[in-house]
Motif scaffolding. Sequence first.
Motif, PDB file in Angstrom:
ATOM      1  N   LEU A  59      -1.230  -0.618  -3.978  1.00 19.52           N
ATOM      2  CA  LEU A  59      -1.652  -0.986  -5.451  1.00 19.52           C
ATOM      3  C   LEU A  59      -2.628   0.399  -5.665  1.00 19.52           C
ATOM      4  CD1 LEU A  59      -2.450  -4.715  -5.064  1.00 19.52           C
ATOM      5  CD2 LEU A  59      -0.685  -3.683  -5.822  1.00 19.52           C
ATOM      6  N   THR A  60      -3.101   1.044  -4.996  1.00 14.64           N
ATOM      7  CA  THR A  60      -4.082   2.182  -5.304  1.00 14.64           C
ATOM      8  C   THR A  60      -3.051   3.163  -5.818  1.00 14.64           C
ATOM      9  OG1 THR A  60      -5.931   1.353  -3.678  1.00 14.64           O
ATOM     10  CG2 THR A  60      -5.605   3.933  -4.393  1.00 14.64           C
ATOM     11  N   VAL A  61      -2.044   3.561  -4.839  1.00 16.43           N
ATOM     12  CA  VAL A  61      -0.949   4.613  -5.128  1.00 16.43           C
ATOM     13  C   VAL A  61      -0.564   4.210  -6.435  1.00 16.43           C
ATOM     14  CG1 VAL A  61       1.031   5.635  -4.386  1.00 16.43           C
ATOM     15  CG2 VAL A  61      -0.830   5.034  -2.764  1.00 16.43           C
ATOM     16  N   ALA A  62       0.000   3.205  -6.708  1.00 17.12           N
ATOM     17  CA  ALA A  62       0.734   2.792  -7.911  1.00 17.12           C
ATOM     18  C   ALA A  62      -0.299   2.818  -9.453  1.00 17.12           C
ATOM     19  CB  ALA A  62       1.126   1.123  -8.051  1.00 17.12           C
ATOM     20  N   ASN A  63      -1.576   2.729  -9.101  1.00 13.87           N
ATOM     21  CA  ASN A  63      -2.477   2.842 -10.284  1.00 13.87           C
ATOM     22  C   ASN A  63      -2.663   4.259 -10.527  1.00 13.87           C
ATOM     23  OD1 ASN A  63      -3.198   0.211 -11.360  1.00 13.87           O
ATOM     24  ND2 ASN A  63      -4.093  -0.372  -9.382  1.00 13.87           N
ATOM     25  N   GLU A  64      -2.763   5.222  -9.386  1.00 15.87           N
ATOM     26  CA  GLU A  64      -3.016   6.374  -9.532  1.00 15.87           C
ATOM     27  C   GLU A  64      -1.747   7.118 -10.009  1.00 15.87           C
ATOM     28  OE1 GLU A  64      -3.310   9.944  -6.499  1.00 15.87           O
ATOM     29  OE2 GLU A  64      -4.211   8.109  -5.772  1.00 15.87           O
ATOM     30  N   TYR A  65      -0.504   6.716  -9.687  1.00 17.36           N
ATOM     31  CA  TYR A  65       0.423   7.731  -9.994  1.00 17.36           C
ATOM     32  C   TYR A  65       0.901   7.329 -11.356  1.00 17.36           C
ATOM     33  CZ  TYR A  65       0.604  10.386  -5.913  1.00 17.36           C
ATOM     34  OH  TYR A  65       0.174  11.443  -5.076  1.00 17.36           O
ATOM     35  N   LYS A  68       0.043   9.285 -14.023  1.00 20.77           N
ATOM     36  CA  LYS A  68       0.786  10.359 -13.924  1.00 20.77           C
ATOM     37  C   LYS A  68       2.248  10.480 -14.738  1.00 20.77           C
ATOM     38  CE  LYS A  68      -1.573  12.375 -10.099  1.00 20.77           C
ATOM     39  NZ  LYS A  68      -1.678  12.630  -8.682  1.00 20.77           N
ATOM     40  N   GLY A  69       2.444   9.128 -14.993  1.00 18.67           N
ATOM     41  CA  GLY A  69       3.868   8.821 -15.681  1.00 18.67           C
ATOM     42  C   GLY A  69       5.059   8.374 -14.874  1.00 18.67           C
ATOM     43  N   VAL A  70       4.594   8.060 -13.572  1.00 16.10           N
ATOM     44  CA  VAL A  70       5.518   7.518 -12.545  1.00 16.10           C
ATOM     45  C   VAL A  70       5.406   6.050 -12.890  1.00 16.10           C
ATOM     46  CG1 VAL A  70       5.896   6.918 -10.124  1.00 16.10           C
ATOM     47  CG2 VAL A  70       5.034   9.377 -10.931  1.00 16.10           C
ATOM     48  N   MET A 131      17.225   9.581 -12.616  1.00 17.68           N
ATOM     49  CA  MET A 131      17.372   8.360 -11.851  1.00 17.68           C
ATOM     50  C   MET A 131      18.354   8.773 -10.802  1.00 17.68           C
ATOM     51  SD  MET A 131      15.358   6.240 -13.086  1.00 17.68           S
ATOM     52  CE  MET A 131      15.780   4.791 -12.463  1.00 17.68           C
ATOM     53  N   ARG A 132      18.293   9.694  -9.941  1.00 17.11           N
ATOM     54  CA  ARG A 132      19.055  10.144  -8.688  1.00 17.11           C
ATOM     55  C   ARG A 132      18.048   9.663  -7.579  1.00 17.11           C
ATOM     56  NH1 ARG A 132      24.588  10.182  -9.339  1.00 17.11           N
ATOM     57  NH2 ARG A 132      24.826  11.009 -11.519  1.00 17.11           N
ATOM     58  N   LEU A 133      18.692   9.342  -6.397  1.00 20.96           N
ATOM     59  CA  LEU A 133      17.562   9.055  -5.373  1.00 20.96           C
ATOM     60  C   LEU A 133      17.066  10.267  -4.865  1.00 20.96           C
ATOM     61  CD1 LEU A 133      16.286   6.849  -3.700  1.00 20.96           C
ATOM     62  CD2 LEU A 133      18.452   7.035  -2.084  1.00 20.96           C
ATOM     63  N   ALA A 134      15.858  10.369  -4.799  1.00 19.08           N
ATOM     64  CA  ALA A 134      15.218  11.497  -4.202  1.00 19.08           C
ATOM     65  C   ALA A 134      14.391  11.252  -2.913  1.00 19.08           C
ATOM     66  CB  ALA A 134      14.197  12.200  -5.191  1.00 19.08           C
ATOM     67  N   TYR A 135      14.196   9.875  -2.740  1.00 19.32           N
ATOM     68  CA  TYR A 135      13.506   9.788  -1.501  1.00 19.32           C
ATOM     69  C   TYR A 135      13.783   8.238  -1.100  1.00 19.32           C
ATOM     70  CZ  TYR A 135       9.621   8.827   1.706  1.00 19.32           C
ATOM     71  OH  TYR A 135       8.731   8.430   2.859  1.00 19.32           O
ATOM     72  N   HIS A 136      13.978   7.877   0.131  1.00 18.29           N
ATOM     73  CA  HIS A 136      14.091   6.513   0.846  1.00 18.29           C
ATOM     74  C   HIS A 136      13.566   6.584   1.927  1.00 18.29           C
ATOM     75  CE1 HIS A 136      17.067   3.235   2.381  1.00 18.29           C
ATOM     76  NE2 HIS A 136      16.047   2.621   1.700  1.00 18.29           N
ATOM     77  N   GLY A 137      12.254   6.232   1.972  1.00 17.30           N
ATOM     78  CA  GLY A 137      11.563   6.230   3.203  1.00 17.30           C
ATOM     79  C   GLY A 137      10.348   5.449   3.413  1.00 17.30           C
ATOM     80  N   GLN A 138       9.578   5.722   4.491  1.00 12.55           N
ATOM     81  CA  GLN A 138       8.330   5.011   4.428  1.00 12.55           C
ATOM     82  C   GLN A 138       7.338   5.088   3.663  1.00 12.55           C
ATOM     83  OE1 GLN A 138       7.215   5.852   8.812  1.00 12.55           O
ATOM     84  NE2 GLN A 138       6.237   7.685   8.172  1.00 12.55           N
ATOM     85  N   PHE A 139       6.257   4.453   3.716  1.00  7.96           N
ATOM     86  CA  PHE A 139       5.011   4.330   3.094  1.00  7.96           C
ATOM     87  C   PHE A 139       4.125   5.516   3.596  1.00  7.96           C
ATOM     88  CE2 PHE A 139       0.784   2.677   1.653  1.00  7.96           C
ATOM     89  CZ  PHE A 139       0.920   3.085   0.174  1.00  7.96           C
ATOM     90  N   THR A 151      -2.528   5.405   4.431  1.00 12.45           N
ATOM     91  CA  THR A 151      -2.761   6.373   3.232  1.00 12.45           C
ATOM     92  C   THR A 151      -1.819   6.529   2.282  1.00 12.45           C
ATOM     93  OG1 THR A 151      -1.561   8.050   4.532  1.00 12.45           O
ATOM     94  CG2 THR A 151      -3.957   7.751   5.011  1.00 12.45           C
ATOM     95  N   GLY A 152      -0.545   5.931   2.629  1.00  9.81           N
ATOM     96  CA  GLY A 152       0.729   6.021   1.621  1.00  9.81           C
ATOM     97  C   GLY A 152       0.738   7.601   1.656  1.00  9.81           C
ATOM     98  N   ARG A 153       0.787   8.320   2.718  1.00  6.73           N
ATOM     99  CA  ARG A 153       0.864   9.704   2.916  1.00  6.73           C
ATOM    100  C   ARG A 153       2.381  10.231   2.536  1.00  6.73           C
ATOM    101  NH1 ARG A 153       1.158  11.373   8.222  1.00  6.73           N
ATOM    102  NH2 ARG A 153       3.409  11.201   7.945  1.00  6.73           N
ATOM    103  N   ASP A 154       3.400   9.443   2.974  1.00  7.90           N
ATOM    104  CA  ASP A 154       4.834   9.831   2.717  1.00  7.90           C
ATOM    105  C   ASP A 154       5.277   9.736   1.541  1.00  7.90           C
ATOM    106  OD1 ASP A 154       6.319   9.933   5.689  1.00  7.90           O
ATOM    107  OD2 ASP A 154       4.170   9.539   5.734  1.00  7.90           O
ATOM    108  N   LEU A 155       4.874   8.648   0.754  1.00  5.79           N
ATOM    109  CA  LEU A 155       5.305   8.078  -0.369  1.00  5.79           C
ATOM    110  C   LEU A 155       4.393   9.046  -1.539  1.00  5.79           C
ATOM    111  CD1 LEU A 155       6.702   6.357  -2.721  1.00  5.79           C
ATOM    112  CD2 LEU A 155       4.801   4.951  -2.356  1.00  5.79           C
ATOM    113  N   ARG A 156       3.336   9.575  -1.243  1.00  8.73           N
ATOM    114  CA  ARG A 156       2.556  10.364  -2.214  1.00  8.73           C
ATOM    115  C   ARG A 156       3.195  11.892  -2.190  1.00  8.73           C
ATOM    116  NH1 ARG A 156      -2.852   9.029  -3.458  1.00  8.73           N
ATOM    117  NH2 ARG A 156      -3.622   7.039  -2.778  1.00  8.73           N
ATOM    118  N   LEU A 157       3.631  12.114  -0.876  1.00 15.08           N
ATOM    119  CA  LEU A 157       4.227  13.797  -0.776  1.00 15.08           C
ATOM    120  C   LEU A 157       5.370  13.605  -1.737  1.00 15.08           C
ATOM    121  CD1 LEU A 157       4.265  16.514   0.273  1.00 15.08           C
ATOM    122  CD2 LEU A 157       5.252  15.387   2.534  1.00 15.08           C
TER     123      LEU A 157
END
Length: 190
Positions: A59-65, A68-70, A131-139, A151-157
């Motif tokens: 939820l923190t990551v979602a609010n932050e990004y 930024k328009g995500v 709208m092309r898949l760029a990432y399909h991985g872990q949080f 931390t959400g490191r992978d999604l943040r990166l």
Amino acid sequence: MALSSSALPLGTAAPNFALLDTVSDKLVSLQDVASTKATVIMFLCNHCPYVKHILDELLTVANEYQQKGVKFVAISANDAEATPEDGPKQMKALTFEKAFPFPYLYDQTQQVARTYQAAQTPEFYVFDRNMRLAYHGQFDNASPRSEEPVTGRDLRLALDTLLSGQQVSSDQKPSVGCGIKWKAQPEALD
């Protein structure tokens, strides 16, 4: 049981959907949640310990990004008869309890989960501005049984990479979590 996700190929166009938003009781489509920056489609559920473990940081990551328009959207595809905690009323309650900053949609037929080849919760799909898949991985590397910080490191990166106009590395660790609770399939008739 922890499962590893199957692979929807990178570069795949985001499959369309129109699902019930458990808060507004209205249909929300892919077009409603698509962003010109990046779009995160997440398969979550209420009961999974892996989802519970990362939820506050997610939820923190979602609010932050989102600033930024995500755009973010969560989908639950679990069979509510098998796991009543994952039904639409319970999803709506969790949305209010945790102040979700994104829609929480219910995939009652499980067709959207099948189209996305989702295998478990949590599972993350990040689509680029086209709208092309760029990432399909872990949080991140955290799990209920690890001492890794959430931390959400992978999604943040992945998001930072897309927002900087770069291509996300194809070296992506798949999500691990609770298997989606599929409805029993009718047996084929001979």
